[in-house]
Design a protein around this motif. Structure first.
Motif, PDB file in Angstrom:
ATOM      1  N   MET A   1       0.816  -1.202   0.000  1.00  0.00           N
ATOM      2  CA  MET A   1       0.000   0.000   0.000  1.00  0.00           C
ATOM      3  C   MET A   1       0.859   1.264   0.000  1.00  0.00           C
ATOM      4  O   MET A   1       0.521   2.253  -0.635  1.00  0.00           O
ATOM      5  N   ASP A   2       1.985   1.248   0.692  1.00  0.00           N
ATOM      6  CA  ASP A   2       2.853   2.412   0.786  1.00  0.00           C
ATOM      7  C   ASP A   2       3.993   2.380  -0.237  1.00  0.00           C
ATOM      8  O   ASP A   2       4.807   3.279  -0.285  1.00  0.00           O
ATOM      9  N   GLU A   3       4.037   1.319  -1.051  1.00  0.00           N
ATOM     10  CA  GLU A   3       5.126   1.152  -2.018  1.00  0.00           C
ATOM     11  C   GLU A   3       6.479   1.335  -1.334  1.00  0.00           C
ATOM     12  O   GLU A   3       7.366   2.033  -1.813  1.00  0.00           O
ATOM     13  N   ALA A   4       6.621   0.714  -0.175  1.00  0.00           N
ATOM     14  CA  ALA A   4       7.813   0.870   0.651  1.00  0.00           C
ATOM     15  C   ALA A   4       8.555  -0.454   0.722  1.00  0.00           C
ATOM     16  O   ALA A   4       8.028  -1.494   0.345  1.00  0.00           O
ATOM     17  N   PRO A   5       9.804  -0.441   1.178  1.00  0.00           N
ATOM     18  CA  PRO A   5      10.525  -1.706   1.365  1.00  0.00           C
ATOM     19  C   PRO A   5       9.837  -2.546   2.421  1.00  0.00           C
ATOM     20  O   PRO A   5       9.119  -2.023   3.260  1.00  0.00           O
ATOM     21  N   MET A   6      10.049  -3.850   2.379  1.00  0.00           N
ATOM     22  CA  MET A   6       9.348  -4.679   3.340  1.00  0.00           C
ATOM     23  C   MET A   6      10.143  -5.864   3.819  1.00  0.00           C
ATOM     24  O   MET A   6      11.094  -6.294   3.189  1.00  0.00           O
ATOM     25  N   LEU A   7       9.766  -6.361   4.984  1.00  0.00           N
ATOM     26  CA  LEU A   7      10.036  -7.722   5.382  1.00  0.00           C
ATOM     27  C   LEU A   7       8.841  -8.484   4.823  1.00  0.00           C
ATOM     28  O   LEU A   7       7.745  -8.427   5.364  1.00  0.00           O
ATOM     29  N   TYR A   8       9.029  -9.167   3.710  1.00  0.00           N
ATOM     30  CA  TYR A   8       7.895  -9.635   2.915  1.00  0.00           C
ATOM     31  C   TYR A   8       7.255 -10.863   3.531  1.00  0.00           C
ATOM     32  O   TYR A   8       7.889 -11.629   4.267  1.00  0.00           O
ATOM     33  N   ILE A   9       5.991 -11.050   3.233  1.00  0.00           N
ATOM     34  CA  ILE A   9       5.248 -12.210   3.716  1.00  0.00           C
ATOM     35  C   ILE A   9       5.881 -13.466   3.145  1.00  0.00           C
ATOM     36  O   ILE A   9       6.116 -13.581   1.940  1.00  0.00           O
ATOM     37  N   GLY A  10       6.174 -14.402   4.006  1.00  0.00           N
ATOM     38  CA  GLY A  10       6.830 -15.639   3.616  1.00  0.00           C
ATOM     39  C   GLY A  10       8.323 -15.642   3.844  1.00  0.00           C
ATOM     40  O   GLY A  10       8.968 -16.700   3.763  1.00  0.00           O
ATOM     41  N   GLU A  11       8.905 -14.483   4.163  1.00  0.00           N
ATOM     42  CA  GLU A  11      10.341 -14.409   4.397  1.00  0.00           C
ATOM     43  C   GLU A  11      10.712 -15.190   5.658  1.00  0.00           C
ATOM     44  O   GLU A  11      10.021 -15.126   6.673  1.00  0.00           O
ATOM     45  N   LYS A  12      11.806 -15.941   5.595  1.00  0.00           N
ATOM     46  CA  LYS A  12      12.300 -16.709   6.730  1.00  0.00           C
ATOM     47  C   LYS A  12      13.331 -15.876   7.481  1.00  0.00           C
ATOM     48  O   LYS A  12      14.255 -15.326   6.880  1.00  0.00           O
ATOM     49  N   ILE A  13      13.156 -15.774   8.788  1.00  0.00           N
ATOM     50  CA  ILE A  13      14.054 -14.961   9.601  1.00  0.00           C
ATOM     51  C   ILE A  13      14.442 -15.731  10.856  1.00  0.00           C
ATOM     52  O   ILE A  13      13.763 -16.668  11.268  1.00  0.00           O
ATOM     53  N   GLY A  14      15.544 -15.336  11.457  1.00  0.00           N
ATOM     54  CA  GLY A  14      15.988 -15.955  12.704  1.00  0.00           C
ATOM     55  C   GLY A  14      17.222 -16.807  12.523  1.00  0.00           C
ATOM     56  O   GLY A  14      17.591 -17.220  11.423  1.00  0.00           O
ATOM     57  N   LEU A  15      17.858 -17.095  13.648  1.00  0.00           N
ATOM     58  CA  LEU A  15      19.106 -17.845  13.700  1.00  0.00           C
ATOM     59  C   LEU A  15      18.874 -19.343  13.628  1.00  0.00           C
ATOM     60  O   LEU A  15      19.778 -20.123  13.352  1.00  0.00           O
ATOM     61  N   GLY A  16      17.644 -19.760  13.871  1.00  0.00           N
ATOM     62  CA  GLY A  16      17.307 -21.175  13.936  1.00  0.00           C
ATOM     63  C   GLY A  16      16.781 -21.520  15.311  1.00  0.00           C
ATOM     64  O   GLY A  16      17.309 -21.065  16.319  1.00  0.00           O
ATOM     65  N   GLY A  17      15.734 -22.344  15.336  1.00  0.00           N
ATOM     66  CA  GLY A  17      15.108 -22.707  16.607  1.00  0.00           C
ATOM     67  C   GLY A  17      13.657 -23.073  16.374  1.00  0.00           C
ATOM     68  O   GLY A  17      13.277 -23.503  15.284  1.00  0.00           O
ATOM     69  N   PRO A  18      12.807 -22.906  17.382  1.00  0.00           N
ATOM     70  CA  PRO A  18      11.398 -23.263  17.263  1.00  0.00           C
ATOM     71  C   PRO A  18      10.707 -22.520  16.124  1.00  0.00           C
ATOM     72  O   PRO A  18      11.028 -21.371  15.824  1.00  0.00           O
ATOM     73  N   LEU A  19       9.729 -23.173  15.522  1.00  0.00           N
ATOM     74  CA  LEU A  19       8.960 -22.577  14.441  1.00  0.00           C
ATOM     75  C   LEU A  19       7.959 -21.576  15.008  1.00  0.00           C
ATOM     76  O   LEU A  19       7.123 -21.939  15.849  1.00  0.00           O
ATOM     77  N   VAL A  20       8.035 -20.347  14.559  1.00  0.00           N
ATOM     78  CA  VAL A  20       7.105 -19.310  15.024  1.00  0.00           C
ATOM     79  C   VAL A  20       6.689 -18.452  13.840  1.00  0.00           C
ATOM     80  O   VAL A  20       7.362 -18.395  12.816  1.00  0.00           O
TER      81      VAL A  20
END
Length: 331
Positions: free
Chosen positions: A71-90
């Motif tokens: 909506m804002d045509e801005a940069p994003m952490l996009y839906i579906g992006e995987k983040i984190g060092l590794g560990g439980p699924l959240v």
């Protein structure tokens, strides 16, 4: 092999709470460099980059299910992006800079915010508008409704709080689309707090007695609605939201994300389920959080972190020394 709920419960503790605060602190400090400089996308981009980098140090296997919007045509952490060092699924809901425009103008109430839930805990809300009504904790369920007229909601809320309508303070985004709501509130005698941006903080304000806000009304982003619901799951309060579709393309996109009833009214629990954590850091000052304060050696941050399982709310003041740790690696 997927992590079990028990494993998730072990990691969602006070240590993780502090890690989440470090993530929002990093985003807020990065965005603060752009306060009042008239470039909302640059401020948002700085917050996104800092938040993404900070997530690389957090011991989770996270999936972004609520991200920055087109909506804002801005940069994003996009839906579906995987983040984190590794560990439980959240699952992760993020708004690295809620209040891009007010940051660019040097206005109040901008925050960096995120929420974390067990896998499947968040409503997958498309980046469209959502009609919202929110009230604080300790009130009967159903005392207000999105289907009721403004005047009825004000009357019923005043009755539940044992006060007069003119004692109520209603928080509303200052937008042309809200002219009818504003007019109805004023005609009924209610007081109004108009905010320029930041409806996550606006919704949360109903649960913070010191803000003086009794109700939040109006439409704002659906992703922000999920973030606000996560906060209210932790701190208490009621939120109802209904997606507002502008065209058939938005309806199709919502159905692809799992929305089966386009007219459904979602409750707080519908939008944020299970064990939820919420964190936010002030970028510019508002009724909930102080903004970033620059010092001779770095910056001072003011954050909030909360968890639904315990109901504990913590405010964290961080003093950051950039000589020892650069601003781009706040933690």
């Amino acid at each position: 092999m997927p992590e079990t709920e028990t494993q998730y419960g072990k990691v969602v503790d006070r240590n993780l709470a502090l890690e989440l605060v470090r993530v929002t602190e990093a985003a807020a400090i990065a965005a603060s460099r752009w306060i009042g400089r008239g470039d909302k996308n640059a401020a948002d981009g700085a917050a996104v980059d800092a938040m993404r980098k900070a997530f690389d140090t957090v011991a989770i296997t996270g999936t972004v299910v609520i991200g920055e919007g087109e909506m804002d045509e801005a940069p994003m952490l996009y839906i579906g992006e995987k983040i984190g060092l590794g560990g439980p699924l959240v699952d992760i809901a993020v708004d690295p800079l809620e209040g891009t425009s007010v940051t660019a103008k040097g206005g109040p109430n901008a925050i960096a915010t995120l929420a974390l839930a067990e896998h499947g805990g968040f409503l997958h809300a498309p980046d469209i508008y959502m009609d919202k009504i929110a009230i604080g904790p300790g009130l009967p369920e159903g005392v207000v409704s999105l289907d009721a007229p403004v005047e009825t909601n004000l009357r019923e809320l005043a009755r539940a709080k044992k006060c007069e309508i003119n004692d109520l303070m209603i928080c509303i985004l200052d937008r042309d689309r809200h002219k009818a709501i504003i007019k109805a509130c004023r005609a009924a005698g209610a007081r109004i707090m108009l905010i320029g941006d930041g409806d996550v903080a606006g919704v949360i304000a109903v649960s913070e007695p010191e803000t003086g806000v009794d109700m939040y009304l109006g439409s704002g982003g659906a992703p922000e609605g999920v973030l606000a619901a996560a906060a209210l799951r932790c701190i208490g309060g009621q939120l109802q939201g209904r997606l507002l579709f502008e065209n058939d393309e938005q309806v199709t996109r919502a159905r692809d994300m799992g929305v089966t009833d386009p007219n459904r009214i979602y409750t707080t629990a519908d939008m944020a389920q299970g064990d939820v954590m919420f964190a936010a850091t002030g970028v510019t000052g508002g009724p909930m959080l102080r903004g970033i304060r620059r010092t001779a050696t770095g910056a001072i941050t003011h954050s909030i972190v909360m968890r639904s399982k315990s109901g504990t709310v913590r405010y964290v003041e961080g003093h950051h020394n950039f000589a020892r740790k650069p601003a781009s690696f706040v933690g």
